[in-house]
Design a protein around this motif. Structure first.
Motif, PDB file in Angstrom:
ATOM      1  N   TYR A 101       0.807  -1.183   0.111  1.00 37.34           N
ATOM      2  CA  TYR A 101      -0.047   0.101   0.010  1.00 37.34           C
ATOM      3  C   TYR A 101       0.917   1.278  -0.024  1.00 37.34           C
ATOM      4  CZ  TYR A 101      -3.644  -3.348   1.391  1.00 37.34           C
ATOM      5  OH  TYR A 101      -4.427  -4.494   1.657  1.00 37.34           O
ATOM      6  N   LEU A 102       1.968   1.318   0.719  1.00 39.75           N
ATOM      7  CA  LEU A 102       2.728   2.452   0.824  1.00 39.75           C
ATOM      8  C   LEU A 102       3.582   2.776  -0.737  1.00 39.75           C
ATOM      9  CD1 LEU A 102       4.643   4.681   2.475  1.00 39.75           C
ATOM     10  CD2 LEU A 102       6.329   2.708   2.717  1.00 39.75           C
ATOM     11  N   PHE A 103       3.947   1.552  -1.265  1.00 40.53           N
ATOM     12  CA  PHE A 103       4.464   2.030  -2.676  1.00 40.53           C
ATOM     13  C   PHE A 103       3.353   2.388  -3.508  1.00 40.53           C
ATOM     14  CE2 PHE A 103       7.743  -1.353  -1.629  1.00 40.53           C
ATOM     15  CZ  PHE A 103       8.762  -0.497  -1.368  1.00 40.53           C
ATOM     16  N   LEU A 104       2.317   1.898  -3.488  1.00 38.88           N
ATOM     17  CA  LEU A 104       1.130   2.296  -4.395  1.00 38.88           C
ATOM     18  C   LEU A 104       0.565   3.776  -4.034  1.00 38.88           C
ATOM     19  CD1 LEU A 104      -1.314  -0.758  -4.449  1.00 38.88           C
ATOM     20  CD2 LEU A 104      -0.290   0.381  -6.534  1.00 38.88           C
ATOM     21  N   LEU A 105       0.604   4.085  -2.711  1.00 38.36           N
ATOM     22  CA  LEU A 105       0.099   5.427  -2.432  1.00 38.36           C
ATOM     23  C   LEU A 105       1.096   6.483  -2.768  1.00 38.36           C
ATOM     24  CD1 LEU A 105      -1.427   4.520   0.909  1.00 38.36           C
ATOM     25  CD2 LEU A 105      -2.788   5.408  -1.313  1.00 38.36           C
ATOM     26  N   LEU A 106       2.586   6.150  -2.660  1.00 36.59           N
ATOM     27  CA  LEU A 106       3.586   6.753  -2.817  1.00 36.59           C
ATOM     28  C   LEU A 106       3.707   7.512  -4.316  1.00 36.59           C
ATOM     29  CD1 LEU A 106       6.791   5.619  -0.885  1.00 36.59           C
ATOM     30  CD2 LEU A 106       5.619   7.728  -0.690  1.00 36.59           C
ATOM     31  N   ALA A 107       3.032   6.440  -5.192  1.00 40.23           N
ATOM     32  CA  ALA A 107       2.942   6.531  -6.781  1.00 40.23           C
ATOM     33  C   ALA A 107       1.974   7.454  -6.862  1.00 40.23           C
ATOM     34  CB  ALA A 107       2.938   5.398  -7.359  1.00 40.23           C
ATOM     35  N   PHE A 128       0.617  -3.714 -11.217  1.00 42.73           N
ATOM     36  CA  PHE A 128       0.867  -2.690 -12.500  1.00 42.73           C
ATOM     37  C   PHE A 128      -0.489  -2.301 -13.099  1.00 42.73           C
ATOM     38  CE2 PHE A 128      -0.506  -6.932 -14.431  1.00 42.73           C
ATOM     39  CZ  PHE A 128      -1.032  -6.368 -15.813  1.00 42.73           C
ATOM     40  N   VAL A 129      -1.646  -2.980 -12.999  1.00 46.07           N
ATOM     41  CA  VAL A 129      -2.853  -2.382 -13.436  1.00 46.07           C
ATOM     42  C   VAL A 129      -3.103  -0.577 -13.317  1.00 46.07           C
ATOM     43  CG1 VAL A 129      -4.180  -4.589 -13.360  1.00 46.07           C
ATOM     44  CG2 VAL A 129      -4.451  -2.860 -11.621  1.00 46.07           C
ATOM     45  N   TYR A 130      -2.264  -0.252 -12.101  1.00 47.11           N
ATOM     46  CA  TYR A 130      -2.541   1.158 -11.744  1.00 47.11           C
ATOM     47  C   TYR A 130      -1.696   2.018 -12.725  1.00 47.11           C
ATOM     48  CZ  TYR A 130      -4.755  -0.522  -7.303  1.00 47.11           C
ATOM     49  OH  TYR A 130      -5.634  -1.015  -6.593  1.00 47.11           O
ATOM     50  N   LEU A 131      -0.865   1.301 -13.689  1.00 46.40           N
ATOM     51  CA  LEU A 131      -0.060   2.172 -14.318  1.00 46.40           C
ATOM     52  C   LEU A 131      -1.009   3.064 -15.355  1.00 46.40           C
ATOM     53  CD1 LEU A 131       2.670   2.817 -15.775  1.00 46.40           C
ATOM     54  CD2 LEU A 131       2.490   0.723 -17.098  1.00 46.40           C
TER      55      LEU A 131
END
Length: 239
Positions: free
Chosen positions: A148-154, A194-197
């Motif tokens: 979650y941290l990596f996703l939210l940072l992105a 990767f779908v959040y790309l």
């Protein structure tokens, strides 16, 4: 040789090779199981705190971004007739009034205003008893916070890109690089990330104004570069 051939011995959670490489010195240096649990617990607390702060930044960037509101819209809100003005105007991002223009009565201030939502979002995550119980009951559940941290940072980097109106192309490229890097790390931990790309690259593309396609291509290029490097490094660890 098999650098990580015994990486999972005695462990209650699984991680990709590079993540295991980060934790491995800890278990090699600290022999006491009690101290290991204490250090890992402290790391999880820091990760959860970082997630909460990311939620705060994202919420603040989305809800309190004055750059996204045109001057015309602000003037229309100021001249809005009280008959059509929502009673809970703060929900829609409309600035509250102290008095009702038609009746002259003072308007009771709301318990929560739109400026309070970032703090509420942060506290509701960090102080959520369900999340606390789930994290205490399983190391694997706690490690999901890393994803979650990596996703939210992105996402936060993408929000920063949209809020910056007067930035050079070099600065926007740095933001795209940071967002793609964090998303690559999230995809490395869990491939489905990767779908959040797609939404993140479109978000960053919009931040490039008239060069939307260039912004999207830049974000995708950085993501593929980082993700490929992570997979390459992982392959060298397990060979």
């Amino acid at each position: 040789g098999m650098m990580l051939d015994h990486a999972y011995d005695g462990m209650a959670f699984h991680l990709p090779p590079l993540m295991l490489l980060v934790f491995r010195p800890l278990f090699a240096t600290v022999q006491s199981r009690y101290l290991q649990d204490l250090v890992i617990g402290a790391i999880f607390v820091v990760i959860d705190l970082a997630v909460a702060l990311c939620l705060y930044d994202i919420c603040r960037g989305v809800l309190l971004n004055n750059n996204a509101r045109s001057e015309r819209e602000i003037n229309l809100e100021t001249d809005m007739n009280d008959k059509i003005r929502p009673r809970r105007a703060w929900i829609f991002g409309i600035d509250p009034r102290e008095k009702d223009a038609s009746s002259g009565k003072e308007v009771q201030p709301s318990v929560v205003t739109i400026s309070d939502l970032p703090q509420l979002c942060c506290l509701l995550y960090y102080c959520n008893p369900i999340s606390i119980v789930a994290s205490c009951g399983s190391k694997a559940q706690s490690l999901q916070s890393l994803l979650y941290l990596f996703l939210l940072l992105a996402v936060r980097e993408a929000v920063v890109a949209t809020n910056v109106t007067k930035a050079s192309g070099k600065h926007r490229a740095k933001i795209a690089f940071a967002a793609a890097s964090f998303l690559a790390l999230a995809s490395y931990v869990e491939l489905y990330s990767f779908v959040y790309l797609v939404p993140i690259s479109i978000w960053i593309g919009h931040a490039h104004g008239g060069k939307m396609k260039q912004g999207i291509a830049l974000c995708i290029l950085f993501f593929c570069l980082w993700f490929g490097l992570l997979q390459l490094f992982s392959a060298t660890l397990v060979e």
